[in-house]
Design a protein around this motif. Structure first.
Motif, PDB file in Angstrom:
ATOM      1  N   GLU A  79     -11.905  14.001  40.042  1.00 45.21           N
ATOM      2  CA  GLU A  79     -12.992  14.541  39.232  1.00 45.21           C
ATOM      3  C   GLU A  79     -13.803  15.559  40.026  1.00 45.21           C
ATOM      4  OE1 GLU A  79     -15.410  15.323  36.016  1.00 45.21           O
ATOM      5  OE2 GLU A  79     -13.425  14.385  36.149  1.00 45.21           O
ATOM      6  N   ARG A 106     -11.914  18.794  39.959  1.00 41.97           N
ATOM      7  CA  ARG A 106     -12.012  19.454  38.652  1.00 41.97           C
ATOM      8  C   ARG A 106     -13.396  20.066  38.434  1.00 41.97           C
ATOM      9  NH1 ARG A 106      -8.618  14.779  36.631  1.00 41.97           N
ATOM     10  NH2 ARG A 106      -6.588  15.708  36.116  1.00 41.97           N
ATOM     11  N   GLU A 118     -14.209  24.074  37.807  1.00 43.92           N
ATOM     12  CA  GLU A 118     -15.026  24.527  36.676  1.00 43.92           C
ATOM     13  C   GLU A 118     -16.198  25.373  37.156  1.00 43.92           C
ATOM     14  OE1 GLU A 118     -17.663  22.640  32.970  1.00 43.92           O
ATOM     15  OE2 GLU A 118     -16.544  21.324  34.321  1.00 43.92           O
ATOM     16  N   VAL A 128      -3.221  17.466  40.086  1.00 50.28           N
ATOM     17  CA  VAL A 128      -4.610  17.901  39.973  1.00 50.28           C
ATOM     18  C   VAL A 128      -4.851  19.120  40.864  1.00 50.28           C
ATOM     19  CG1 VAL A 128      -7.023  17.250  40.374  1.00 50.28           C
ATOM     20  CG2 VAL A 128      -5.425  15.599  39.362  1.00 50.28           C
ATOM     21  N   GLU A 140      -3.491  22.107  39.107  1.00 48.93           N
ATOM     22  CA  GLU A 140      -4.357  22.434  37.967  1.00 48.93           C
ATOM     23  C   GLU A 140      -5.591  23.216  38.418  1.00 48.93           C
ATOM     24  OE1 GLU A 140      -7.683  19.855  35.608  1.00 48.93           O
ATOM     25  OE2 GLU A 140      -5.738  18.875  35.924  1.00 48.93           O
ATOM     26  N   VAL A 141      -6.241  22.732  39.463  1.00 49.60           N
ATOM     27  CA  VAL A 141      -7.470  23.377  39.942  1.00 49.60           C
ATOM     28  C   VAL A 141      -7.145  24.731  40.563  1.00 49.60           C
ATOM     29  CG1 VAL A 141      -9.402  23.179  41.561  1.00 49.60           C
ATOM     30  CG2 VAL A 141      -8.667  21.184  40.223  1.00 49.60           C
TER      31      VAL A 141
END
Length: 300
Positions: A160, A163, A167, A198, A201-202
């Motif tokens: 988290e 992520r 963002e 992850v 993705e980031v």
């Protein structure tokens, strides 16, 4: 070669404006030259300056965790003591004297306050602005060894946290306030990685944000001295930058003259291996590509 991320004071020290003199700035340039770097950007932290604090003051007041709120308030009390006008004048004087420096600043992401930050900075003759994410809300995730900050890794979870960082970095890029993404995968600084999915993705999100914003990205040696023990960005993220046409700068993130241009030869090899033949230099916030020269010969 360039070093486009140079600070004047170590984090633990209060800013001393008496050190803003030509002789001291010349030391930075001499060290850069010994390490094969032909131009440096002086990029002190925005939060070092009283004028900056006036714009973002007490952004932490809505933080529900009183411990985090008090920690970052104390951090600003310690750091936000210098005069931005004096700093910019010193850098401009150094350039007028023939030193190979450009005027810059490292600017953190302050959600909801970036218009005010941009309005303040537009009044100064900056050449380059670095955009950074050092904290998520009031969590200063890159402060290593503080129990307050370390506990947040456990409560939020590593995946988290990554992520949230991706963002925030994408939001920062979207503001258009800065020109270069500094240490673009700084979230790895503490040596904590989520699973590979992850991470991919980031990294994709970061690369897309850089490409869509037109920003350059920084290749920095600073991560080698941190628990991450690797360059920013990772090899995969740098490949993504190259594939998406994101230009790059090179940087030491030094906090004193002895660290300037640290790792310049390694950064050279890293950029060339990734397929880069040029680096992005800046004048008055306008970028131009300069060819990468031969690998630096470092003189002790």
């Amino acid at each position: 070669m360039l070093d486009y991320h140079v600070h004047l004071w170590p984090h633990e020290e209060k800013a001393n404006e008496r050190e803003l003199h030509l002789e001291r700035l010349a030391l930075y340039c001499e060290q850069a030259s010994r390490r094969g770097v032909s131009e440096i950007a002086l990029t002190e932290h925005f939060f070092r300056f009283r004028q900056g604090r006036e714009v973002v003051d007490r952004f932490w007041r809505d933080e529900p965790n009183p411990t985090l709120r008090e920690f970052i308030a104390g951090y600003f009390d310690h750091h936000a003591t210098a005069d931005l006008d004096a700093y910019v004048q010193a850098v401009c004087d150094a350039r007028a004297a023939g030193l190979p420096v450009v005027a810059g600043l490292e600017v953190d992401y302050y959600p909801g306050r970036m218009d005010g930050v941009a309005a303040l900075l537009d009044g100064y003759p900056f050449d380059v602005l670095l955009g950074s994410v050092h904290w998520l809300g009031c969590w200063m995730f890159d402060v290593i060894g503080e129990a307050i900050e370390e506990a947040e890794w456990e409560s939020r979870g590593v995946a988290e946290a990554w992520r949230q960082y991706g963002e925030a970095l994408a939001e920062l890029a979207g503001t258009g306030v800065a020109d270069v993404l500094a240490h673009p995968d700084l979230v790895k600084v503490a040596g904590r990685w989520p699973d590979a999915g992850v991470v991919r993705e980031v990294e994709e999100r970061i690369a897309d944000a850089a490409a869509s914003s037109g920003m350059a990205a920084e290749i920095s040696s600073a991560g080698l001295a941190k628990p991450a023990h690797e360059i920013y960005p990772s090899a995969n993220l740098l490949r993504l930058f190259a594939a998406k046409g994101v230009p790059v700068t090179t940087a030491s993130d030094s906090h004193g003259p002895w660290e300037v241009a640290d790792g310049s030869a390694l950064l050279h090899r890293t950029a060339v291996r990734a397929g880069y033949a040029s680096l992005r230099a800046f004048r008055r916030r306008v970028g131009a590509d300069v060819p990468i020269g031969p690998e630096p010969r470092v003189v002790a």
